[in-house]
Design a protein around this motif. Sequence first.
Motif, PDB file in Angstrom:
ATOM      1  N   ALA A 214      -3.967 -50.345   3.834  1.00  0.00           N
ATOM      2  CA  ALA A 214      -4.896 -51.025   2.930  1.00  0.00           C
ATOM      3  C   ALA A 214      -4.996 -52.516   3.227  1.00  0.00           C
ATOM      4  O   ALA A 214      -5.924 -53.185   2.760  1.00  0.00           O
ATOM      5  CB  ALA A 214      -4.476 -50.802   1.477  1.00  0.00           C
ATOM      6  N   CYS A 215      -4.029 -53.026   3.989  1.00  0.00           N
ATOM      7  CA  CYS A 215      -4.013 -54.461   4.278  1.00  0.00           C
ATOM      8  C   CYS A 215      -5.099 -54.868   5.273  1.00  0.00           C
ATOM      9  O   CYS A 215      -5.317 -56.059   5.503  1.00  0.00           O
ATOM     10  CB  CYS A 215      -2.639 -54.867   4.808  1.00  0.00           C
ATOM     11  SG  CYS A 215      -1.312 -54.589   3.615  1.00  0.00           S
ATOM     12  N   GLU A 216      -5.758 -53.867   5.883  1.00  0.00           N
ATOM     13  CA  GLU A 216      -6.850 -54.160   6.807  1.00  0.00           C
ATOM     14  C   GLU A 216      -8.170 -54.356   6.078  1.00  0.00           C
ATOM     15  O   GLU A 216      -9.175 -54.716   6.694  1.00  0.00           O
ATOM     16  CB  GLU A 216      -6.984 -53.024   7.828  1.00  0.00           C
ATOM     17  CG  GLU A 216      -5.726 -52.747   8.637  1.00  0.00           C
ATOM     18  CD  GLU A 216      -5.304 -53.947   9.456  1.00  0.00           C
ATOM     19  OE1 GLU A 216      -6.193 -54.673   9.956  1.00  0.00           O
ATOM     20  OE2 GLU A 216      -4.083 -54.172   9.583  1.00  0.00           O
ATOM     21  N   GLU A 217      -8.199 -54.106   4.775  1.00  0.00           N
ATOM     22  CA  GLU A 217      -9.427 -54.243   4.010  1.00  0.00           C
ATOM     23  C   GLU A 217      -9.785 -55.711   3.805  1.00  0.00           C
ATOM     24  O   GLU A 217      -8.960 -56.601   3.976  1.00  0.00           O
ATOM     25  CB  GLU A 217      -9.271 -53.533   2.660  1.00  0.00           C
ATOM     26  CG  GLU A 217      -8.981 -52.040   2.774  1.00  0.00           C
ATOM     27  CD  GLU A 217      -8.649 -51.415   1.429  1.00  0.00           C
ATOM     28  OE1 GLU A 217      -8.657 -52.152   0.416  1.00  0.00           O
ATOM     29  OE2 GLU A 217      -8.382 -50.193   1.403  1.00  0.00           O
ATOM     30  N   SER A 218     -11.030 -55.954   3.431  1.00  0.00           N
ATOM     31  CA  SER A 218     -11.486 -57.339   3.249  1.00  0.00           C
ATOM     32  C   SER A 218     -10.785 -58.024   2.081  1.00  0.00           C
ATOM     33  O   SER A 218     -10.584 -59.235   2.093  1.00  0.00           O
ATOM     34  CB  SER A 218     -13.002 -57.367   3.035  1.00  0.00           C
ATOM     35  OG  SER A 218     -13.360 -56.560   1.923  1.00  0.00           O
ATOM     36  N   SER A 219     -10.412 -57.264   1.048  1.00  0.00           N
ATOM     37  CA  SER A 219      -9.659 -57.808  -0.091  1.00  0.00           C
ATOM     38  C   SER A 219      -8.368 -57.000  -0.233  1.00  0.00           C
ATOM     39  O   SER A 219      -8.275 -56.093  -1.070  1.00  0.00           O
ATOM     40  CB  SER A 219     -10.488 -57.740  -1.374  1.00  0.00           C
ATOM     41  OG  SER A 219     -11.652 -58.517  -1.263  1.00  0.00           O
ATOM     42  N   PRO A 220      -7.357 -57.304   0.578  1.00  0.00           N
ATOM     43  CA  PRO A 220      -6.126 -56.509   0.565  1.00  0.00           C
ATOM     44  C   PRO A 220      -5.353 -56.688  -0.729  1.00  0.00           C
ATOM     45  O   PRO A 220      -5.435 -57.732  -1.383  1.00  0.00           O
ATOM     46  CB  PRO A 220      -5.342 -57.066   1.757  1.00  0.00           C
ATOM     47  CG  PRO A 220      -5.863 -58.449   1.948  1.00  0.00           C
ATOM     48  CD  PRO A 220      -7.311 -58.395   1.557  1.00  0.00           C
TER      49      PRO A 220
END
Length: 377
Positions: A214-220
């Motif tokens: 999930a840390c690759e998302e734009s808002s981790p």
Amino acid sequence: MKRQRGAALVVVLSMLAMSLMLGLSGMQSSQIDERLAGNYKAATEAQMAAERAVSSAWGSSGTTLTINDFNVGISRDDLATYSWSQFTALEAVSHNVCSGSVECRFYYLREGSELFIVAMGAVVSNGQTLATSLPVVAEVEFQAGPNPAFTNGLLSADYISVTGQSTVIGSVHSNGTVDISLRDGSEANVTDGSHGMVEVPLPGSRPADENMSACEESSPPAYCYKRYDPSIFIQYQQRPGSINSCNVSIEELADGTTVYCNGDLAVQGGAIGSRKVTLVATGSVTMNGATSSGGAESEIGLFVIAGQDILFNGSTDNYGVFWAGGYVRQNGNSDLYGAIVAGTYIRSNGGIDFTSVSDVTNPDTFVPIDPRLVAWN
């Protein structure tokens, strides 16, 4: 008369031939000089490019450098023999930090306890390498000082909640939310996740339920900003002279003592004074009673590390750096001096009087900071 005119012709032709030879020789010499000057210029540009690469690697006073930037596995002696193509093929070598026909790259090298910036430059034209520099090596040294996270107040990776009125001197930050009511006289800089995330260093290993994809998302999510140190407990367990105990009294611990508990640690209070004491538990730590010192201007020599939670019981004064992989909770009204870093939340049932103290003297809180260049050749 005719013979004389014939002789004159021979003399003139001889002089012309000599002049031509001299001219050709001069042209050849000029071409050689031009090539030498060009080679010298290219070699000088390549060497200057290597110096430029070191400056680029150092950046603005080395402020962005950390000890983790430096790579192991190669020695300086090895690098001294590398060609330009070998150097640029290194896995962790930088991109080209020069421009035009001049190229330059740098490499952060760690050799034992020594740290170096190694750089090379080259002049390249139409795919041909015209000149390369000798390696330029700059030695970097980090001074030791308290981890900034341990000198800056209250820091939580989740949330901070305090019921009742509080007095706070120092910084308060949570990557989640902050719920605190401050009395007049507080000098607090209060921020939360909406103001920006802060990296939170934590002891132990990352919990399995923290999904790093999930840390690759734009808002981790906030837990992406946690940084764990899984070796921390082994380090203290194996320290020569450490005391293996899960129930200790501050009064009975000598200066320089390390206590290691494989489980939950109970701490009985006492005056810490100017002693440096480190308490480590793989589980939780319960602070029973005060760890008094000499006021807000005191040195902070107590360092408490918990793989899980830290709990303060009673209305007491506590001086120290308190570092928990889980939460830090206070039952009752207490005066706290030093710093608190928590992996989940910081909560107080009742008001909190907290004063950040930056004079942290326990060397176990120290990390490499403030890099400086000590040699350049």
